[in-house]
Design a protein around this motif. Sequence first.
Motif, PDB file in Angstrom:
ATOM      1  N   LEU A   9       0.820  -1.208   0.000  1.00  0.00           N
ATOM      2  CA  LEU A   9       0.000   0.000   0.000  1.00  0.00           C
ATOM      3  C   LEU A   9       0.853   1.257   0.000  1.00  0.00           C
ATOM      4  N   GLU A  10       1.992   1.198   0.719  1.00  0.00           N
ATOM      5  CA  GLU A  10       2.835   2.391   0.796  1.00  0.00           C
ATOM      6  C   GLU A  10       3.525   2.707  -0.528  1.00  0.00           C
ATOM      7  N   HIS A  11       3.555   1.744  -1.464  1.00  0.00           N
ATOM      8  CA  HIS A  11       4.162   1.996  -2.767  1.00  0.00           C
ATOM      9  C   HIS A  11       3.199   2.640  -3.766  1.00  0.00           C
ATOM     10  N   LEU A  12       1.927   2.734  -3.385  1.00  0.00           N
ATOM     11  CA  LEU A  12       0.966   3.361  -4.276  1.00  0.00           C
ATOM     12  C   LEU A  12       1.127   4.877  -4.230  1.00  0.00           C
ATOM     13  N   SER A  13       1.096   5.485  -5.364  1.00  0.00           N
ATOM     14  CA  SER A  13       1.102   6.940  -5.454  1.00  0.00           C
ATOM     15  C   SER A  13      -0.238   7.389  -6.014  1.00  0.00           C
ATOM     16  N   ASP A  14      -0.390   8.692  -6.188  1.00  0.00           N
ATOM     17  CA  ASP A  14      -1.615   9.199  -6.799  1.00  0.00           C
ATOM     18  C   ASP A  14      -1.395   9.564  -8.262  1.00  0.00           C
ATOM     19  N   ASP A  15      -0.385   8.919  -8.863  1.00  0.00           N
ATOM     20  CA  ASP A  15      -0.031   9.223 -10.246  1.00  0.00           C
ATOM     21  C   ASP A  15      -0.819   8.319 -11.183  1.00  0.00           C
ATOM     22  N   LEU A  16      -1.413   8.904 -12.217  1.00  0.00           N
ATOM     23  CA  LEU A  16      -2.153   8.124 -13.207  1.00  0.00           C
ATOM     24  C   LEU A  16      -1.248   7.137 -13.941  1.00  0.00           C
ATOM     25  N   LEU A  17       0.047   7.459 -14.067  1.00  0.00           N
ATOM     26  CA  LEU A  17       0.981   6.579 -14.778  1.00  0.00           C
ATOM     27  C   LEU A  17       1.148   5.245 -14.068  1.00  0.00           C
ATOM     28  N   LEU A  18       0.898   5.203 -12.748  1.00  0.00           N
ATOM     29  CA  LEU A  18       0.982   3.938 -12.021  1.00  0.00           C
ATOM     30  C   LEU A  18       0.082   2.892 -12.667  1.00  0.00           C
ATOM     31  N   TRP A  19      -1.106   3.337 -13.089  1.00  0.00           N
ATOM     32  CA  TRP A  19      -2.052   2.431 -13.763  1.00  0.00           C
ATOM     33  C   TRP A  19      -1.717   2.284 -15.235  1.00  0.00           C
ATOM     34  N   GLU A  20      -1.453   3.391 -15.919  1.00  0.00           N
ATOM     35  CA  GLU A  20      -1.273   3.360 -17.372  1.00  0.00           C
ATOM     36  C   GLU A  20      -0.077   2.514 -17.776  1.00  0.00           C
ATOM     37  N   GLN A  21       1.036   2.606 -17.025  1.00  0.00           N
ATOM     38  CA  GLN A  21       2.249   1.874 -17.397  1.00  0.00           C
ATOM     39  C   GLN A  21       2.142   0.384 -17.110  1.00  0.00           C
ATOM     40  N   ARG A  22       1.154  -0.023 -16.310  1.00  0.00           N
ATOM     41  CA  ARG A  22       1.007  -1.440 -15.995  1.00  0.00           C
ATOM     42  C   ARG A  22       0.011  -2.140 -16.914  1.00  0.00           C
ATOM     43  N   LEU A  23      -0.584  -1.401 -17.847  1.00  0.00           N
ATOM     44  CA  LEU A  23      -1.499  -2.015 -18.814  1.00  0.00           C
ATOM     45  C   LEU A  23      -0.727  -2.923 -19.761  1.00  0.00           C
ATOM     46  N   HIS A  24      -1.365  -4.007 -20.176  1.00  0.00           N
ATOM     47  CA  HIS A  24      -0.744  -4.893 -21.156  1.00  0.00           C
ATOM     48  C   HIS A  24      -0.572  -4.130 -22.474  1.00  0.00           C
ATOM     49  N   PRO A  25       0.592  -4.282 -23.140  1.00  0.00           N
ATOM     50  CA  PRO A  25       0.827  -3.524 -24.380  1.00  0.00           C
ATOM     51  C   PRO A  25      -0.260  -3.717 -25.426  1.00  0.00           C
ATOM     52  N   GLU A  26      -0.841  -4.900 -25.501  1.00  0.00           N
ATOM     53  CA  GLU A  26      -1.866  -5.142 -26.515  1.00  0.00           C
ATOM     54  C   GLU A  26      -3.214  -4.524 -26.143  1.00  0.00           C
ATOM     55  N   ASP A  27      -3.388  -4.170 -24.870  1.00  0.00           N
ATOM     56  CA  ASP A  27      -4.659  -3.611 -24.416  1.00  0.00           C
ATOM     57  C   ASP A  27      -4.593  -2.103 -24.219  1.00  0.00           C
ATOM     58  N   ARG A  28      -3.374  -1.543 -24.124  1.00  0.00           N
ATOM     59  CA  ARG A  28      -3.225  -0.156 -23.675  1.00  0.00           C
ATOM     60  C   ARG A  28      -4.022   0.826 -24.542  1.00  0.00           C
ATOM     61  N   ALA A  29      -3.817   0.782 -25.864  1.00  0.00           N
ATOM     62  CA  ALA A  29      -4.468   1.765 -26.742  1.00  0.00           C
ATOM     63  C   ALA A  29      -5.987   1.668 -26.639  1.00  0.00           C
ATOM     64  N   ARG A  30      -6.516   0.469 -26.622  1.00  0.00           N
ATOM     65  CA  ARG A  30      -7.979   0.293 -26.569  1.00  0.00           C
ATOM     66  C   ARG A  30      -8.551   0.821 -25.248  1.00  0.00           C
ATOM     67  N   ILE A  31      -7.900   0.529 -24.140  1.00  0.00           N
ATOM     68  CA  ILE A  31      -8.429   0.924 -22.832  1.00  0.00           C
ATOM     69  C   ILE A  31      -8.340   2.439 -22.641  1.00  0.00           C
ATOM     70  N   LEU A  32      -7.221   3.031 -23.047  1.00  0.00           N
ATOM     71  CA  LEU A  32      -7.112   4.492 -22.938  1.00  0.00           C
ATOM     72  C   LEU A  32      -8.182   5.185 -23.785  1.00  0.00           C
ATOM     73  N   ALA A  33      -8.458   4.631 -24.971  1.00  0.00           N
ATOM     74  CA  ALA A  33      -9.493   5.212 -25.837  1.00  0.00           C
ATOM     75  C   ALA A  33     -10.874   5.108 -25.188  1.00  0.00           C
ATOM     76  N   LEU A  34     -11.166   3.993 -24.520  1.00  0.00           N
ATOM     77  CA  LEU A  34     -12.456   3.828 -23.852  1.00  0.00           C
ATOM     78  C   LEU A  34     -12.621   4.836 -22.725  1.00  0.00           C
ATOM     79  N   HIS A  35     -11.566   5.069 -21.942  1.00  0.00           N
ATOM     80  CA  HIS A  35     -11.641   6.054 -20.863  1.00  0.00           C
ATOM     81  C   HIS A  35     -11.864   7.453 -21.423  1.00  0.00           C
ATOM     82  N   GLN A  36     -11.169   7.773 -22.518  1.00  0.00           N
ATOM     83  CA  GLN A  36     -11.366   9.090 -23.119  1.00  0.00           C
ATOM     84  C   GLN A  36     -12.778   9.245 -23.670  1.00  0.00           C
ATOM     85  N   ASP A  37     -13.344   8.186 -24.258  1.00  0.00           N
ATOM     86  CA  ASP A  37     -14.715   8.225 -24.751  1.00  0.00           C
ATOM     87  C   ASP A  37     -15.688   8.532 -23.621  1.00  0.00           C
ATOM     88  N   CYS A  38     -15.446   7.913 -22.465  1.00  0.00           N
ATOM     89  CA  CYS A  38     -16.321   8.142 -21.311  1.00  0.00           C
ATOM     90  C   CYS A  38     -16.198   9.583 -20.825  1.00  0.00           C
TER      91      CYS A  38
END
Length: 757
Positions: A118-147
């Motif tokens: 828990l202490e390693h968690l930050s409030d940085d969005l990159l914590l989530w974005e950089q851990r996305l699977h490379p094949e899923d990253r573009a699709r998931i980011l696009a879905l969030h932007q659509d929302c």
Amino acid sequence: MNPRLSALRISFLYLIAATLWVWLSDQWLQNVLHDPASLARALELKKYGFLALTFLVLFFLLCRHFRRQDAAFAALADKEQRLSRVFEVVEDGIWDWDLETQRVYYSPGYANLIGLPLEHLSDDLLLWEQRLHPEDRARILALHQDCIQGLRTRLECVYRIRHGDGSYRWVRSRGRLTRGEDGRPLRLTGVNRDITHQRSNEDHLRQAAAVFEATQEGLLVTDARGVIVHTNPSFSRITGYSAEDVLGGEPSLLKSGRQDAAFYQHMWTALHENGVWSGEIWNRRKSGEVYPQWQHIRAVRNEEGELTHYVAVFSDLSSLKRSQHELDFLAHHDPLTGLPNRLLLRERIDQALARAEREQGGGALLSIDLDHFKHINDSLGHNIGDQLIRAVAERLESCLDERCSLARLGGDEFAVVLESQQPHHASSLAQRLLEAMSAPFEVNEQTIYMSVSLGVSLFPEDARNVDHLMQHADAALFQAKASGRNLYAFYTPELTARARSHVQVESALRHALDHDELRLYFQPVHDLATGRMVGVESLVRWQHPQKGLIAPGEFIPVAEESGLITAIDAWVLEQACRQMRQWLNAGIHLDFIAVNVSSRLFGRGGLEERVALALEQSGLEPHHLELEVTESAVMENFDQALELLCQLRLLGVHLAIDDFGTGYSSLMRLKRMPVHKLKIDQGFVAGLPDDSEDAAIACAVIALGQSMGLQVVAEGIERPDQAAFLLTHACDFGQGYWYGAPQPAEVLLAQLPRGTA
């Protein structure tokens, strides 16, 4: 309630009340007291009385305010504690994305979900974005932007995220967007749930369903009341009943009447007490035929232990029962050698044909006959002949693997059933058997030389039933004997010629590798803009002692099928590095020498060590070596290929994608590959500049290479107008007969550019 308005209202009331008090009280005292001294004392007392009164009022108001504030703080703290306890208990990962500050709150459950403290968690969005699977990253980011942009009302998606242990976990994410009064998006809040186990279970269910549908055993499922709810295709094949015939009915419709009530009572007792029953049972097909089954029934219970279903798995024992009644070991096996006899061979051929039809496979029947065995029997006696037959059987069996089944048909005849989809496997086996029989036999202290003739019939190409397959194999055997014995023949002359050619080329190619018959030719690669020769591509040729120079198209396919391509690739790599080092030492000014890497060598492993060794032994600097890998070889196993390409890049060699455009490339994957060049396949260059489709493809590849910072090489340039077209569209390099045909090093030497290497 607005705090400012409330404070202003109270202050204003206080001001009015105080003003009225001061003015009215002064007027009253002046009217009542006429003595100046008394009036002065009264005014003084009034002033302090007013202060005391306002003090009491203010004290009362502040006490009530602080009591309410303390109660509010206590309630808020209690809510925070409850919420904190909820977050600690909830296994799902909760997140809250502040769209204005771009900061994200991650709950403790989210830390558990991705395997981080828990202490390693930050409030940085990159914590989530950089851990996305490379094949899923573009699709998931696009879905969030659509929302966020309002294209969808709710966020719901499934993707993979990297866990702390390095693996990827499947998560289901659901979120809702919060907007301000002006419609501006403020926060995106959601919950992530780990569904890795769920997806695994779903995969297992799909696999189980596939097994259910594909298994050769019949399957019958009933509910707890004994009503049939499901069957598989094999049930219909075995019983003759379609699913529509039995669904909603009871298994009793299959009864043959051979078993009495006591048999079924014993079966139900075992099911109720043990939950399982296995045994032999006689049932009736739809046609009325009574047949034996081996049946296994299991009771299925839910998590509460309640009975929900019965599952019955059964196989048809008809063939086995007939065999048990009609045949014993001698009926199925040859008494002299212990091998299967003709009857058992037919059964195995029938099974192989059924498997080939079911699995879309194939195979071959090899009919074997000993050459001139009658002379052995006549001259040395039947006892020696029998011993020789046993020795032949042992030697033949030693040449076979698990795909083969050997049988003795009688006398001096044998047969082998081979299950394989490749026709050349049959020819390789036939050649192996011929070679094995060339060694002499030692029988009863006598040396006997024996040869065999073989006939080969393929299935399902030549036949789809046992009789025809055996007839065709016998016909091929007759052809082999008529051609001189001690050889093999296929049922069709074309296959015979092709198989023999394959074996001959493979054998001669092994000899060529052992006796230094391979030659290295080099084709120039030119800079299209300057016309300068900048490199050469290494191409292998075979200098056959009788046939002369053999082009790669005649022996490379055989080398790839036999596995010899790996040794050829290694030889070319070593020789190319040595030749380039010699040219550089002689003052030749070339930027690189290109070497093709076959898909077999590329996917085998250890390529980076082989390249490093070739560079070290030759003394060639890595940047002078360019390795060409076909597009299909890279895409066959991309993750493994990417790792290998990165290792080769670290060595310092240059990398090129050969035959680009003929395979299937993902641009997302292409941009990750550490390559330097794309090579346009000569099939797209041949139609330039007139063929519009070839021109469009060539221009697209050039534009793609430029946009990705890659150089582009065009192969197969044979005319000046092709070169001019490619130059006009900014292609970097070209090679082909317009610039020069592949030549040996000594012939090409006069054309090589001189200068400082």
